[in-house]
Design an enzyme around this catalytic site. Structure first.
Site, short mmCIF file in Angstrom:
data_model
loop_
_atom_site.label_atom_id
_atom_site.label_comp_id
_atom_site.label_asym_id
_atom_site.label_seq_id
_atom_site.Cartn_x
_atom_site.Cartn_y
_atom_site.Cartn_z
N HIS A 1 73.10 119.96 40.92
CA HIS A 1 72.47 118.71 41.37
C HIS A 1 71.94 118.92 42.78
O HIS A 1 72.62 119.51 43.62
CB HIS A 1 73.50 117.57 41.38
CG HIS A 1 72.92 116.28 41.88
ND1 HIS A 1 72.22 115.42 41.07
CD2 HIS A 1 72.91 115.72 43.12
CE1 HIS A 1 71.81 114.38 41.78
NE2 HIS A 1 72.22 114.54 43.03
N SER B 1 77.52 107.09 42.78
CA SER B 1 76.26 107.10 42.05
C SER B 1 75.94 108.50 41.49
O SER B 1 75.66 108.68 40.30
CB SER B 1 75.14 106.63 42.99
OG SER B 1 73.88 106.83 42.43
N LYS C 1 76.78 110.08 37.21
CA LYS C 1 75.78 110.66 36.30
C LYS C 1 76.16 112.09 35.91
O LYS C 1 75.96 112.50 34.78
CB LYS C 1 74.40 110.62 36.97
CG LYS C 1 73.86 109.18 37.05
CD LYS C 1 72.58 109.09 37.85
CE LYS C 1 72.85 109.16 39.33
NZ LYS C 1 71.82 108.67 40.21
#
Ligand code: URA
Length: 432
Positions: A86, A186, A190
């Site tokens: 990420h 947040s 995910k």
């Protein structure tokens, strides 16, 4: 609006306002209320503002993360070399398009769920969508099958953690995005819902990063790692600089072309160096190879063409035709931005250049804006380069001349030419 035994939402807000903590069950209830629209936006926004100002404990962050992750589809991968990555977002940030196939070419399996770009940083889904024929909307079964058969897949994370979208939209509208625990919940929600057992976080700092200050980015990296571990996942963070754009290309099709060039070993050096660092950590977390062995494997898979072949296989599995690289859209017109004086480039502001690309149509300001995949900016000279007066530093690639004036202004404002530049930083640290 609430059951007989349930604490009124107003009291949850009051407790947070006064510096108290919500229980894990209460955070799950907050998320459930948001999902079912049982709580009006003004109460949810008030709670988020109280959380922003008063803080959120590690236990609360873990509970909020789990509740957001559980609000939609949740994938799970069996034991094996699965690893996800990420990025907190950058300008010219093609690392996903390079590191994911590169690590997969070495034996890692990479289920990568990504978002569309919003704000000044680009999104991998928009970049991949610039390739004619490619789909990023893969049903879960097809996504998992592709990871097994091809080694990697990059797909849109639209069904994951839908509550995060509700929270994020409210945070965006109420100036509460930049709360570290809310960011951690947040991002992590995910990633958890994506189902990989291990994550490499590329946390950026600098002018073009979502979090400009190095210390705050470092703290975010530490919190992301701790949060992942609290949920039983392995994690490492690479802290990298986003002062100037990464590489030489900004814009969706331009960045796809740049990723392909990097995977053919053609550079640029900063893209290859950062992608190498991220892929090395991915291989180690996946249990494929660590340290020098991982580095040797990455080097050989780049040099023998396997890394590029893996990108090719992945995009073709997702719908691209054989000649996809030659079919990338190109903008019709170019305009160069030149050096205002002779000297050395001391600054090339990544955020201003992202605004220049966005002004040309490369990014969206609002969720439903349509982007032009062909437009963007080529960077010919980076920080530290010597330039003559009038020498070309940037090229703007555009289709709509009405967009040029704003882009030209942003681009010119990004460049500072002086007499000497401090060395540009790139990989600042690897945090384990
Ligand atoms: N990226 C996310 O996904 N969430 C945030 O809150 C900030 C950045």
């Amino acid at each position: 609006m609430f059951s007989f035994m349930e604490t009124p939402f107003r009291e949850l807000i009051a407790r947070k306002r006064d510096g108290g903590a919500l229980t894990p069950a209460e955070w799950h209830r907050v998320v459930a209320d948001a999902m079912s629209a049982r709580v009006p936006d003004y109460q949810l926004a008030a709670l988020l503002m109280a959380a922003y100002i008063r803080g959120v404990t590690a236990e609360e962050t873990a509970a909020l993360t789990a509740a957001l992750a559980a609000s939609g589809e949740q994938l799970a991968f069996p034991d094996g070399p699965y690893v996800d990555k990420h990025s907190t977002g950058g300008v010219g940030d093609v690392v996903t398009l390079v590191a994911v196939p590169w690590a997969a070419a070495c034996g890692a399996r990479v289920p990568k769920l990504s978002g569309r770009g919003l704000g000044h940083t680009g999104g991998t889904i928009d970049k991949l969508s610039a390739i004619p024929g490619v789909t990023t909307k893969l049903p879960v079964r097809a996504f998992k099958d592709q990871v097994e058969e091809v080694g990697c897949a990059i797909a849109e994370a639209s069904a994951l953690a839908p509550a995060d979208k509700i929270f994020y939209a409210l945070r965006d509208a109420t100036a509460t995005v930049s709360s570290r625990p809310l960011i951690v919940a947040s991002i992590l929600s995910k990633k958890l819902a994506g189902g990989a057992p291990a994550f490499v976080f590329d946390v950026k700092c600098g002018a073009g990063a979502f979090i400009p200050e190095e210390e705050e980015a470092r703290a975010l990296a530490a919190d992301l790692i701790a949060g992942a571990r609290a949920h039983g996942r392995r994690a490492v963070a690479v802290l990298s600089a986003m002062d100037q754009p990464l590489g030489n290309s900004i814009g969706n099709a331009l960045e796809v072309g740049a990723a392909a060039a990097a995977l053919r070993g053609e550079g640029p050096a900063d893209v290859l160096d950062l992608s190498f660092a991220v892929a090395r950590e991915m291989l180690a977390l996946a249990g494929v190879a660590s340290g020098r062995a991982g580095e040797r494997l990455l080097t050989s898979q780049l040099l023998n063409g396997a890394a590029f072949a893996q990108l090719d296989e992945m995009v073709r599995a997702q719908g691209a035709g054989e000649g996809w690289l030659d079919e990338l859209p190109r903008a019709e017109y170019d305009e160069d931005i030149t050096a205002p004086r002779a000297g050395v480039i001391t600054r090339l502001d990544a955020r201003a250049l992202a605004h220049a690309a966005a002004a040309l149509g490369a990014a969206r300001e609002a969720v439903d804006d349509v982007i032009d995949p062909a437009v963007g900016v080529t960077v010919h000279k980076k920080v530290g380069a010597a330039v003559a007066a009038g020498e070309k530093i940037l090229t703007l690639h555009y289709n709509d001349a009405r967009r040029l004036a704003a882009a030209r202004e942003w681009a010119a404002s990004a460049i500072v030419v002086g007499d000497a530049a401090a060395p540009a930083r790139l990989i600042i640290d690897v945090i384990r």
